[in-house]
Design an enzyme around this catalytic site. Structure first.
Site, PDB file in Angstrom:
ATOM      1  N   GLY A 110      21.487   8.390  -9.528  1.00 29.36           N
ATOM      2  CA  GLY A 110      20.894   9.383  -9.348  1.00 29.36           C
ATOM      3  C   GLY A 110      21.540  10.693  -8.858  1.00 29.36           C
ATOM      4  CB  SER A 111      24.968  11.319  -9.352  1.00 22.02           C
ATOM      5  OG  SER A 111      25.216  11.058 -10.577  1.00 22.02           O
ATOM      6  N   GLY A 112      22.666  12.976 -10.982  1.00 18.43           N
ATOM      7  CA  GLY A 112      22.289  13.930 -11.618  1.00 18.43           C
ATOM      8  C   GLY A 112      23.388  14.274 -12.683  1.00 18.43           C
ATOM      9  CG  LEU A 113      27.082  14.347 -11.730  1.00 15.86           C
ATOM     10  CD1 LEU A 113      28.442  13.875 -10.983  1.00 15.86           C
ATOM     11  CD2 LEU A 113      27.182  15.661 -12.115  1.00 15.86           C
ATOM     12  N   GLY A 114      24.332  12.183 -14.953  1.00 20.52           N
ATOM     13  CA  GLY A 114      24.100  11.199 -16.201  1.00 20.52           C
ATOM     14  C   GLY A 114      24.876   9.806 -15.977  1.00 20.52           C
ATOM     15  CB  SER A 115      25.788   7.702 -12.954  1.00 17.69           C
ATOM     16  OG  SER A 115      24.464   7.846 -12.376  1.00 17.69           O
ATOM     17  CB  SER A 116      21.731   5.510 -15.663  1.00 16.58           C
ATOM     18  OG  SER A 116      21.521   5.373 -14.548  1.00 16.58           O
ATOM     19  CD  GLU A 148      19.969   4.979 -19.898  1.00 18.18           C
ATOM     20  OE1 GLU A 148      19.864   5.345 -18.914  1.00 18.18           O
ATOM     21  OE2 GLU A 148      20.609   5.536 -20.837  1.00 18.18           O
ATOM     22  CG  ASP A 160      22.561  12.237 -19.287  1.00 19.38           C
ATOM     23  OD1 ASP A 160      22.577  13.416 -19.407  1.00 19.38           O
ATOM     24  OD2 ASP A 160      21.530  11.548 -18.713  1.00 19.38           O
TER      25      ASP A 160
END
Length: 346
Positions: A110-116, A148, A160
């Site tokens: 949920g950081s907005g950096l494409g972590s998932s 995903e 992402d």
């Protein structure tokens, strides 16, 4: 032997949201993004005990079962299970594997950096290294998207997976027929250095569920909501201008595009911003920033800030007095990587 892999997280500079279906299917989308020196990591340790073990160190979650060819997509660590299922089905002729797989990320979900999506790419890359799978960059990114979005059913876009796989500055086109074209940008070193010296990442202290935001954008697109579609079209147009400005080192236009992109983004969904974000945005702008925007889908996570490099120290010091966290990131050129440690070199 031990197999390790990592994939870089990304900053969405322009066009984010236009990579989400059905908008990109109907109108075509474009995104400008760049990877930074924050990563998702994966380690695979093969075993002979007929067990499968998943450990997400940063989330303090784990899962264990007997070696099987398919793990039900329920409970925790869905990304790990989804990648395993796909790898076994597509490349191992449904022959179960036995191993321990450990992951962690430099950014929270949920950081907005494409972590998932970046984590999915890192796990795929680790399996690719271990099993010697013949996958190119487009194959890895496409497989990550399929796992995903289709297998697990998580809402989101397409940028992402490609950013994490290819790395660097990329202008990515999402064609109506489903094709994706990654255009690596040859950014001059002085331009990268100026951007890095101007960049601040500020974690708002609130992670968010990007799926809720994206689901509303999808609903608005399908309903042909005028305001939302207008915002999407503006985001796409801004991404083209931003690409040209960053290639030329035209920072004045880049900053204008960043501001315009944030305003356009807020038109696409009612939950992109909130009073807390607006309050923080105003505080940042009042204390020396030239432009700022929430990275990713919106609603929380990291805020990307551009300021005069001579004012960065003062702004950072002021941000440190707030409830959020400050990160000074650098851009990275390489995409996902993997390597193997053999017993004789450990």
């Amino acid at each position: 032997m031990i197999v390790r892999a990592k994939a870089p997280l990304r900053l969405g500079l322009g066009g984010g949201g236009t990579d989400v279906s059905p908008y990109c299917d109907e109108f075509g989308g474009v995104v400008l993004n760049a990877t930074i020196d924050m990563y998702a990591y994966c380690t695979i340790e093969p075993s002979n005990d007929c067990k499968i073990r998943f450990i997400a160190s940063d989330r303090q979650e784990s899962f264990e079962c007997d070696s099987v060819s398919y793990i039900p997509l329920e409970g925790n660590l869905l990304l790990h299970k989804g990648v395993y299922n796909k790898i076994v089905k597509r490349f191992c002729v449904e022959k179960p594997l036995s191993f321990k797989l450990t992951t962690y990320s430099d950014a929270v979900a949920g950081s907005g950096l494409g972590s998932s999506s970046t984590m999915v790419v890192a796990i795929i890359k680790a399996f690719m290294e271990w099993l010697n799978l013949p996958l190119g960059e487009y194959d890895i990114a496409s497989l990550a998207y399929e796992i995903e979005r289709e297998d697990i059913g998580l809402s989101g876009g397409k940028q992402d997976q490609y950013a994490a796989t290819f790395g660097g500055f990329n202008f990515i086109e999402f064609i109506q027929d489903g094709r994706v074209i990654v255009n690596p940008l040859r950014i001059k070193n002085w331009i990268k250095n100026e951007l890095e010296s101007s960049l601040i990442l500020y974690y708002t202290g609130t992670s968010r569920d990007s799926a809720k935001i994206i689901d509303e954008q999808i609903k608005n697109t399908r309903a042909k909501a005028n305001k939302s579609l207008e915002g999407m079209h503006e985001l796409k147009a801004s991404a083209f201008k931003m690409k040209e400005s960053i290639l030329k080192g035209d920072f004045e236009t880049f900053i204008i595009c960043l501001k315009d992109g944030w305003e356009a983004k807020k038109k696409t969904s009612s939950v992109i911003t909130n009073p807390q974000i607006e309050k923080m945005y105003n505080y940042i702008m009042e204390n020396g920033a030239k432009a700022a925007k929430i990275s990713g889908a919106g609603g929380g996570g990291f805020m990307m800030i551009i300021c005069d490099p001579t004012k960065r120290f003062e702004l950072v010091e002021k941000l440190k007095k707030t409830e959020g966290n400050v990160i000074l990131a650098s851009f990275t050129e390489k995409g996902t990587q993997a390597w193997t440690l053999y017993d004789e070199v450990r």
